[in-house]
Design a protein around this motif. Structure first.
Motif, short mmCIF file in Angstrom:
data_model
loop_
_atom_site.label_atom_id
_atom_site.label_comp_id
_atom_site.label_asym_id
_atom_site.label_seq_id
_atom_site.Cartn_x
_atom_site.Cartn_y
_atom_site.Cartn_z
N SER B 88 -87.53 -65.24 -48.56
CA SER B 88 -86.03 -65.43 -50.27
C SER B 88 -84.81 -64.63 -49.12
CB SER B 88 -87.25 -63.38 -50.29
OG SER B 88 -88.30 -63.91 -50.22
N VAL B 89 -84.95 -64.40 -48.07
CA VAL B 89 -83.39 -64.29 -47.21
C VAL B 89 -83.09 -65.53 -47.31
CG1 VAL B 89 -82.32 -63.42 -44.97
CG2 VAL B 89 -83.76 -62.36 -45.86
N GLU B 92 -81.49 -67.38 -50.50
CA GLU B 92 -80.25 -66.46 -50.83
C GLU B 92 -79.12 -66.82 -50.33
OE1 GLU B 92 -79.97 -64.07 -53.00
OE2 GLU B 92 -77.89 -63.43 -52.51
N LYS B 93 -79.18 -66.67 -49.08
CA LYS B 93 -78.95 -67.54 -48.09
C LYS B 93 -77.94 -68.83 -48.49
CE LYS B 93 -76.14 -68.28 -43.65
NZ LYS B 93 -76.28 -69.85 -44.46
N ASP B 95 -78.42 -69.83 -51.95
CA ASP B 95 -77.81 -69.54 -52.80
C ASP B 95 -76.05 -69.53 -52.43
OD1 ASP B 95 -77.93 -69.44 -55.66
OD2 ASP B 95 -78.39 -67.47 -55.78
N GLN B 96 -76.18 -68.95 -51.76
CA GLN B 96 -74.71 -68.77 -50.96
C GLN B 96 -73.75 -69.49 -50.67
OE1 GLN B 96 -75.17 -65.25 -48.52
NE2 GLN B 96 -75.54 -63.94 -50.55
N ILE B 98 -74.38 -72.75 -51.62
CA ILE B 98 -74.25 -73.31 -52.44
C ILE B 98 -72.73 -73.39 -53.33
CG2 ILE B 98 -74.94 -74.67 -54.99
CD1 ILE B 98 -77.67 -74.17 -54.00
N THR B 99 -72.67 -71.68 -53.35
CA THR B 99 -71.60 -71.64 -53.72
C THR B 99 -70.62 -71.87 -53.62
OG1 THR B 99 -72.50 -69.57 -55.33
CG2 THR B 99 -70.35 -69.44 -54.52
N VAL B 102 -69.68 -75.29 -53.82
CA VAL B 102 -68.60 -75.29 -55.72
C VAL B 102 -67.15 -74.78 -55.67
CG1 VAL B 102 -69.36 -74.88 -57.98
CG2 VAL B 102 -70.37 -75.13 -56.88
N LYS B 103 -67.44 -73.91 -54.84
CA LYS B 103 -65.82 -73.26 -55.15
C LYS B 103 -64.81 -74.15 -54.57
CE LYS B 103 -62.76 -69.60 -51.68
NZ LYS B 103 -63.74 -68.96 -50.95
N ILE B 105 -65.08 -77.51 -54.30
CA ILE B 105 -64.57 -78.35 -55.00
C ILE B 105 -63.52 -78.44 -56.23
CG2 ILE B 105 -65.78 -79.76 -56.70
CD1 ILE B 105 -68.13 -79.93 -54.97
N ALA B 106 -64.14 -76.67 -56.89
CA ALA B 106 -62.95 -76.86 -57.52
C ALA B 106 -61.86 -75.80 -57.31
CB ALA B 106 -63.33 -74.81 -58.07
N LEU B 107 -61.04 -75.69 -56.18
CA LEU B 107 -59.99 -76.01 -55.66
C LEU B 107 -59.50 -77.03 -55.00
CD1 LEU B 107 -60.67 -72.38 -52.87
CD2 LEU B 107 -59.41 -72.26 -55.11
N GLU B 109 -60.36 -80.16 -56.36
CA GLU B 109 -60.63 -80.78 -57.10
C GLU B 109 -58.69 -80.09 -58.07
OE1 GLU B 109 -62.86 -81.59 -61.61
OE2 GLU B 109 -62.56 -79.46 -60.57
N LYS B 110 -58.78 -79.04 -58.19
CA LYS B 110 -56.96 -78.70 -59.08
C LYS B 110 -55.84 -78.93 -57.92
CE LYS B 110 -55.27 -76.33 -61.70
NZ LYS B 110 -55.15 -76.19 -63.24
#
Lengths: 222, 113
Positions: B88-89, B92-93, B95-96, B98-99, B102-103, B105-107, B109-110
């Protein structure tokens, strides 16, 4: 007048996003950053049309991820004060000024404390429960940890390190405030409970439990 | 008596196969050294217990559980809980992480626009 940037996290908010940006601009907040958190509807296009700076997540990451991106983007754009504002129109834009006033008084972080008596009972109990557990886990009691209206100074925003992805971010912010010894001000604000905002951000009991588990993981993974 | 010996032989074969598998996984760099040592140690222990089941009863007596079989079940439960927790840990890691991607890429791309 300091450079204020308003961050609006949005996931499938095409019904309200245009209006949210419009009212923010009408109240003089011209620097609006929308984080489109992988919406499947027209949120992205509508937000662009209203003249907001829009950052797009390629997949949905949840509130925590969206706020994290929004705050980093604001810092990159030179914001001095950063305000987070929910896209579902549950906040009164006039309240932003109250938060900014608190920052001008020397506080690092201001959180809106929703005092609307119309908050549905079940939701109030759930929120209080999360406030309580946030206190147990992170050792700081705040009256409305789940509030979406917050303001940070640039300094505070750059210190706050958000790692959780979803709704648990609200409590994580409290943790960061506490650990970085930031001065926090709770400001009473309105909460407008429309049918829409009710259906959107509704945190169910199960969600509450999930938030709790995530918070404990966050604690363990330190 | 014969049955016990057949079971012991089977047990040793299974344990050896698993140990070889773990070794191969380490060799192919699918697991890290720490996991490799822990797992080999664990299966070696199982191997010893297969050869000398009476040992388990001694251990059980020391721990105060009584029967050897009970001690094994308690231990297995503990191990399972621990593994699920670790998993589980880890999730969770991830998941973080991946965020974070994604962050970024968003920054980025802009910025390009």
């Amino acid at each position: 007048m300091k450079n204020v940037t308003v961050v609006v996290p949005a996931y499938n908010e095409e019904k309200t996003i245009s209006k949210a940006i419009k009212i923010l601009k009408n109240h003089g907040y011209n620097s609006v950053i929308v984080v489109d958190d992988g919406s499947k509807d027209n949120t992205y296009e509508l937000a662009l049309k209203e003249g907001a700076k829009v950052y797009r997540h390629i997949i949905n990451r949840g509130l925590g991820g969206a706020l994290n991106t929004g705050i980093s983007a604001s810092l990159m754009n030179g914001a001095e004060f950063i305000v987070t504002f929910d896209a579902d129109l549950q906040h009164n834009p006039k309240d932003i000024k109250k938060l900014i006033d608190a920052l001008n008084l020397g506080y690092d972080v201001a959180i809106g404390n929703r005092i609307n008596k119309n908050m549905p009972l079940i939701r109030r109990i759930g929120n209080k429960g999360l406030d309580f557990f946030t206190w147990i886990i992170f050792g700081k009691y705040v009256h409305d940890t789940q509030s979406g209206l917050r303001a940070f100074t640039r300094n505070a925003a750059s210190k706050i390190n958000l790692r959780t992805n979803r709704m648990e971010v609200s409590s994580e912010i409290i943790r960061e405030v506490s650990i970085n010894k930031l001065k926090l001000r709770e400001v009473p604000i309105d909460a407008i409970y429309t049918e829409y905002s009710q259906s959107k951000g509704n945190t169910s009991f199960i969600d509450g439990i999930k938030i709790l588990t995530k918070l404990m993981f966050r604690r363990i993974m330190e | 008596m014969n049955n016990t010996i057949i079971l012991q032989v089977l047990g040793i074969i299974v344990v050896s196969l698993i140990m070889i598998l773990v070794f191969r996984m380490y060799f192919k760099r699918k697991i890290i050294l720490a996991d490799f040592i822990v797992w080999e140690f664990f299966w070696a222990l199982v191997g010893i217990l297969v050869l000398a089941p009476a040992l388990m009863t001694d251990i059980a007596k020391v721990v105060g559980v009584g029967r050897g079989v009970d001690a094994i079940i308690y231990f297995a439960l503990f191990l399972l809980f621990y593994l699920i927790f670790k998993l589980s840990v880890r999730v969770e890691k991830l998941d973080q992480d991946i965020t974070k991607v994604v962050k970024e890429i968003a920054l980025k791309e802009k910025k390009r626009k």
